[in-house]
Design a protein around this motif. Sequence first.
Motif, PDB file in Angstrom:
ATOM      1  N   SER A  57       0.837  -1.197   0.000  1.00  0.00           N
ATOM      2  CA  SER A  57       0.000   0.000   0.000  1.00  0.00           C
ATOM      3  C   SER A  57       0.876   1.253   0.000  1.00  0.00           C
ATOM      4  O   SER A  57       1.803   1.358   0.808  1.00  0.00           O
ATOM      5  CB  SER A  57      -0.891   0.008   1.247  1.00  0.00           C
ATOM      6  N   PRO A  58       0.609   2.225  -0.894  1.00  0.00           N
ATOM      7  CA  PRO A  58       1.420   3.453  -0.894  1.00  0.00           C
ATOM      8  C   PRO A  58       1.428   4.162   0.471  1.00  0.00           C
ATOM      9  O   PRO A  58       2.492   4.569   0.954  1.00  0.00           O
ATOM     10  CB  PRO A  58       0.740   4.319  -1.962  1.00  0.00           C
ATOM     11  N   GLU A  59       0.255   4.267   1.085  1.00  0.00           N
ATOM     12  CA  GLU A  59       0.196   4.935   2.381  1.00  0.00           C
ATOM     13  C   GLU A  59       0.829   4.059   3.462  1.00  0.00           C
ATOM     14  O   GLU A  59       1.508   4.563   4.371  1.00  0.00           O
ATOM     15  CB  GLU A  59      -1.258   5.276   2.743  1.00  0.00           C
ATOM     16  N   GLY A  60       0.634   2.757   3.368  1.00  0.00           N
ATOM     17  CA  GLY A  60       1.265   1.848   4.314  1.00  0.00           C
ATOM     18  C   GLY A  60       2.786   1.904   4.210  1.00  0.00           C
ATOM     19  O   GLY A  60       3.492   1.871   5.241  1.00  0.00           O
ATOM     20  N   VAL A 147     -13.247  -7.377  18.191  1.00  0.00           N
ATOM     21  CA  VAL A 147     -13.814  -8.088  17.039  1.00  0.00           C
ATOM     22  C   VAL A 147     -13.334  -7.427  15.748  1.00  0.00           C
ATOM     23  O   VAL A 147     -12.909  -8.108  14.796  1.00  0.00           O
ATOM     24  CB  VAL A 147     -15.359  -8.097  17.099  1.00  0.00           C
ATOM     25  N   ILE A 148     -13.379  -6.097  15.713  1.00  0.00           N
ATOM     26  CA  ILE A 148     -12.918  -5.365  14.530  1.00  0.00           C
ATOM     27  C   ILE A 148     -11.427  -5.593  14.309  1.00  0.00           C
ATOM     28  O   ILE A 148     -10.972  -5.821  13.173  1.00  0.00           O
ATOM     29  CB  ILE A 148     -13.224  -3.861  14.681  1.00  0.00           C
ATOM     30  N   GLU A 149     -10.656  -5.554  15.387  1.00  0.00           N
ATOM     31  CA  GLU A 149      -9.213  -5.788  15.269  1.00  0.00           C
ATOM     32  C   GLU A 149      -8.925  -7.191  14.744  1.00  0.00           C
ATOM     33  O   GLU A 149      -7.993  -7.389  13.950  1.00  0.00           O
ATOM     34  CB  GLU A 149      -8.543  -5.564  16.624  1.00  0.00           C
ATOM     35  N   GLN A 191     -15.963  -4.409   6.307  1.00  0.00           N
ATOM     36  CA  GLN A 191     -16.297  -3.446   5.255  1.00  0.00           C
ATOM     37  C   GLN A 191     -15.294  -2.309   5.120  1.00  0.00           C
ATOM     38  O   GLN A 191     -15.097  -1.786   4.027  1.00  0.00           O
ATOM     39  CB  GLN A 191     -17.692  -2.852   5.533  1.00  0.00           C
ATOM     40  N   CYS A 192     -14.638  -1.921   6.220  1.00  0.00           N
ATOM     41  CA  CYS A 192     -13.785  -0.733   6.153  1.00  0.00           C
ATOM     42  C   CYS A 192     -12.472  -1.038   5.438  1.00  0.00           C
ATOM     43  O   CYS A 192     -12.143  -2.194   5.148  1.00  0.00           O
ATOM     44  CB  CYS A 192     -13.517  -0.181   7.557  1.00  0.00           C
ATOM     45  N   THR A 193     -11.728   0.006   5.159  1.00  0.00           N
ATOM     46  CA  THR A 193     -10.431  -0.129   4.487  1.00  0.00           C
ATOM     47  C   THR A 193      -9.451  -0.868   5.381  1.00  0.00           C
ATOM     48  O   THR A 193      -9.739  -1.150   6.556  1.00  0.00           O
ATOM     49  CB  THR A 193      -9.880   1.272   4.143  1.00  0.00           C
ATOM     50  N   VAL A 211     -13.485  11.515   6.813  1.00  0.00           N
ATOM     51  CA  VAL A 211     -12.541  10.383   6.854  1.00  0.00           C
ATOM     52  C   VAL A 211     -13.273   9.081   7.152  1.00  0.00           C
ATOM     53  O   VAL A 211     -12.889   8.020   6.650  1.00  0.00           O
ATOM     54  CB  VAL A 211     -11.397  10.618   7.865  1.00  0.00           C
ATOM     55  N   GLN A 212     -14.352   9.167   7.924  1.00  0.00           N
ATOM     56  CA  GLN A 212     -15.142   7.951   8.158  1.00  0.00           C
ATOM     57  C   GLN A 212     -15.719   7.422   6.854  1.00  0.00           C
ATOM     58  O   GLN A 212     -15.683   6.216   6.580  1.00  0.00           O
ATOM     59  CB  GLN A 212     -16.262   8.237   9.162  1.00  0.00           C
ATOM     60  N   ARG A 213     -16.241   8.320   6.026  1.00  0.00           N
ATOM     61  CA  ARG A 213     -16.785   7.901   4.725  1.00  0.00           C
ATOM     62  C   ARG A 213     -15.673   7.366   3.825  1.00  0.00           C
ATOM     63  O   ARG A 213     -15.824   6.333   3.170  1.00  0.00           O
ATOM     64  CB  ARG A 213     -17.500   9.073   4.044  1.00  0.00           C
ATOM     65  N   LYS A 214     -14.561   8.075   3.789  1.00  0.00           N
ATOM     66  CA  LYS A 214     -13.440   7.697   2.913  1.00  0.00           C
ATOM     67  C   LYS A 214     -12.899   6.315   3.255  1.00  0.00           C
ATOM     68  O   LYS A 214     -12.514   5.553   2.355  1.00  0.00           O
ATOM     69  CB  LYS A 214     -12.344   8.759   3.035  1.00  0.00           C
ATOM     70  N   TRP A 215     -12.876   5.984   4.550  1.00  0.00           N
ATOM     71  CA  TRP A 215     -12.320   4.705   4.989  1.00  0.00           C
ATOM     72  C   TRP A 215     -13.385   3.638   5.220  1.00  0.00           C
ATOM     73  O   TRP A 215     -13.070   2.541   5.687  1.00  0.00           O
ATOM     74  CB  TRP A 215     -11.495   4.904   6.267  1.00  0.00           C
ATOM     75  N   GLY A 216     -14.624   3.937   4.866  1.00  0.00           N
ATOM     76  CA  GLY A 216     -15.687   2.943   4.978  1.00  0.00           C
ATOM     77  C   GLY A 216     -16.058   2.587   6.409  1.00  0.00           C
ATOM     78  O   GLY A 216     -16.486   1.464   6.695  1.00  0.00           O
TER      79      GLY A 216
END
Length: 225
Positions: A57-60, A147-149, A191-193, A211-216
């Motif tokens: 990932s470029p940002e990663g 759970v998300i993690e 679902q999120c990025t 940013v919430q929308r951008k990252w799902g």
Amino acid sequence: MTGSALIKLRPWQQAAVAVGSAMGALFDPRRADLIAALGETTGKPAFERVLERMKRSPEGRAVLLERPRVISANVGHAWDLPENTFGAAYARFMGSRNFSPDDRPPVRFMDTDELAYVAMRAREVHDFWHTLFGLPTNLIGESALKVIEFEQMHLPMCLLSVVGGTSRFNQKQRSLFFQHYFPWAVKAGFQCTDLMCVFYEQHFHEDLEDVQRKWGIIPAPVAPK
């Protein structure tokens, strides 16, 4: 980079530290050092996979190159940002709970500095995720975030933390978690990025909802009264 010298363990030593940490954390879930040791000794394959995703990932890759640390000296300016921004929301989250970004235990049980940084990064962005998903720091909120993690990183420690956390629920908490928070968290994490590939500090000045929308990001449900 991680604040302490790394300790390379042989497989039997790794297993011993993992078992000892798991038992200790079960008796005292407030022991962040034991939970951290458990995450490191059981999570190396997962952290290796996260590292490979970050490299693609470029940002990663930018995160890996610059190795930002979430410490007071680096994120203190968030307290001065406009109210609607992601950085200000993070500052409110930390300030309202009297949390310090400097309180995270160092990484000790990783084979390389690069893997140690990934493990440290996962530990340090935890409060960014609380802010983005709108999760409280109570037992239900922490279990939902684990759970998300797990969805994001597949760390065994996250799954163990969910099992341990839910075992301490009373009947009302258990019903609330499994009816509302658990299904939401599974969907939200899927679902999120790829959240480990985000250079959060470069987005502090942006609007939180943007940013919430951008990252799902799907914010946490409002608990029924």
